[in-house]
Write a protein that holds these residues in place. Sequence first.
Motif, PDB file in Angstrom:
ATOM      1  N   PRO A  16     -16.008 -11.284  -2.362  1.00 25.55           N
ATOM      2  CA  PRO A  16     -17.379 -11.792  -2.439  1.00 25.55           C
ATOM      3  C   PRO A  16     -18.081 -11.484  -0.864  1.00 25.55           C
ATOM      4  N   VAL A  17     -19.655 -11.136  -1.432  1.00 23.85           N
ATOM      5  CA  VAL A  17     -20.283 -10.797   0.146  1.00 23.85           C
ATOM      6  C   VAL A  17     -21.336 -11.174  -0.549  1.00 23.85           C
ATOM      7  N   HIS A  18     -21.864 -11.995   0.004  1.00 23.04           N
ATOM      8  CA  HIS A  18     -22.843 -13.332   0.459  1.00 23.04           C
ATOM      9  C   HIS A  18     -24.090 -12.581   1.554  1.00 23.04           C
ATOM     10  N   LEU A  19     -25.342 -11.329   1.361  1.00 20.33           N
ATOM     11  CA  LEU A  19     -26.154 -11.254   2.372  1.00 20.33           C
ATOM     12  C   LEU A  19     -26.759 -12.301   2.154  1.00 20.33           C
ATOM     13  N   TYR A  20     -28.071 -12.439   3.019  1.00 21.03           N
ATOM     14  CA  TYR A  20     -28.427 -13.296   3.709  1.00 21.03           C
ATOM     15  C   TYR A  20     -29.692 -12.250   5.037  1.00 21.03           C
ATOM     16  N   TRP A  21     -30.808 -11.091   4.274  1.00 24.66           N
ATOM     17  CA  TRP A  21     -31.759 -10.459   4.798  1.00 24.66           C
ATOM     18  C   TRP A  21     -33.033 -10.571   5.236  1.00 24.66           C
ATOM     19  N   GLY A  22     -34.073 -10.763   5.984  1.00 26.57           N
ATOM     20  CA  GLY A  22     -34.961 -10.922   6.943  1.00 26.57           C
ATOM     21  C   GLY A  22     -35.479  -9.695   7.280  1.00 26.57           C
ATOM     22  N   GLY A  23     -37.337  -9.859   7.200  1.00 29.23           N
ATOM     23  CA  GLY A  23     -37.506  -8.062   7.947  1.00 29.23           C
ATOM     24  C   GLY A  23     -38.915  -8.480   7.364  1.00 29.23           C
ATOM     25  N   ARG A  24     -40.204  -7.979   8.281  1.00 25.44           N
ATOM     26  CA  ARG A  24     -41.528  -8.012   8.325  1.00 25.44           C
ATOM     27  C   ARG A  24     -42.056  -8.090   6.776  1.00 25.44           C
ATOM     28  N   ARG A  49     -30.403 -11.729  -0.705  1.00 25.34           N
ATOM     29  CA  ARG A  49     -31.471 -12.682  -0.552  1.00 25.34           C
ATOM     30  C   ARG A  49     -32.000 -12.312   0.841  1.00 25.34           C
ATOM     31  N   THR A  50     -33.490 -11.174   0.100  1.00 25.78           N
ATOM     32  CA  THR A  50     -33.686 -11.042   1.191  1.00 25.78           C
ATOM     33  C   THR A  50     -35.547 -11.851   1.806  1.00 25.78           C
ATOM     34  N   ALA A  51     -36.535 -12.274   2.617  1.00 27.46           N
ATOM     35  CA  ALA A  51     -37.024 -12.569   3.334  1.00 27.46           C
ATOM     36  C   ALA A  51     -37.773 -11.760   4.196  1.00 27.46           C
ATOM     37  N   PHE A  52     -39.080 -11.932   4.121  1.00 27.45           N
ATOM     38  CA  PHE A  52     -40.026 -10.839   5.115  1.00 27.45           C
ATOM     39  C   PHE A  52     -41.263 -11.099   4.980  1.00 27.45           C
ATOM     40  N   SER A  53     -41.072 -11.751   6.223  1.00 26.15           N
ATOM     41  CA  SER A  53     -42.620 -12.876   7.009  1.00 26.15           C
ATOM     42  C   SER A  53     -43.910 -12.709   6.597  1.00 26.15           C
ATOM     43  N   ARG A  54     -44.314 -11.274   6.571  1.00 28.17           N
ATOM     44  CA  ARG A  54     -45.503 -11.074   6.549  1.00 28.17           C
ATOM     45  C   ARG A  54     -45.721 -10.247   5.526  1.00 28.17           C
ATOM     46  N   ASP A  55     -45.055 -10.176   4.373  1.00 29.43           N
ATOM     47  CA  ASP A  55     -45.193  -9.694   3.066  1.00 29.43           C
ATOM     48  C   ASP A  55     -46.629 -10.701   2.072  1.00 29.43           C
ATOM     49  N   THR A  56     -47.415 -10.919   1.378  1.00 29.22           N
ATOM     50  CA  THR A  56     -48.362 -11.168   1.637  1.00 29.22           C
ATOM     51  C   THR A  56     -47.956 -11.545   0.494  1.00 29.22           C
ATOM     52  N   ASP A  57     -47.192 -11.034  -0.888  1.00 28.12           N
ATOM     53  CA  ASP A  57     -47.154 -11.464  -1.998  1.00 28.12           C
ATOM     54  C   ASP A  57     -45.720 -12.948  -1.870  1.00 28.12           C
ATOM     55  N   GLU A  58     -45.022 -12.922  -0.781  1.00 29.48           N
ATOM     56  CA  GLU A  58     -44.420 -13.755  -1.176  1.00 29.48           C
ATOM     57  C   GLU A  58     -43.721 -14.001   0.688  1.00 29.48           C
ATOM     58  N   SER A  59     -44.284 -14.288   1.608  1.00 29.38           N
ATOM     59  CA  SER A  59     -43.912 -14.560   2.523  1.00 29.38           C
ATOM     60  C   SER A  59     -42.760 -15.446   2.763  1.00 29.38           C
TER      61      SER A  59
END
Length: 103
Positions: A16-24, A49-59
């Motif tokens: 099991p590998v659970h990855l959290y990764w983010g970018g702009r 699980r991703t997170a993008f801080s500058r995406d307007t749809d889902e910052s």
Amino acid sequence: MGPLAGFVRANAAGRPVHLYWGGRSAASDFLYEHELAQHLAERRLTTLRTAFSRDTDESAYVQDRIAADAPRLRELVRQGAQILVCGGRDMAEAVSRRTMPRK
């Protein structure tokens, strides 16, 4: 992200590998998107699980995703999981502020 992608790539045993990764921005920063999708399909990667801080749809930020998943992550740790978070110093401090118990 490169070293973490290598760990996932080498996970032929399907641990099991659970990855959290983010970018702009997903459009410009999500360089491993297709490779990680393939690893999910091959079960070399359990969750992404991703997170993008500058995406307007889902910052969002990685620390937001981790905080939202905190109960699940606590259970995974109780079961012996290791949680790896890859990012800069500012992101690490924000993760600590959001997820560590206050004294």
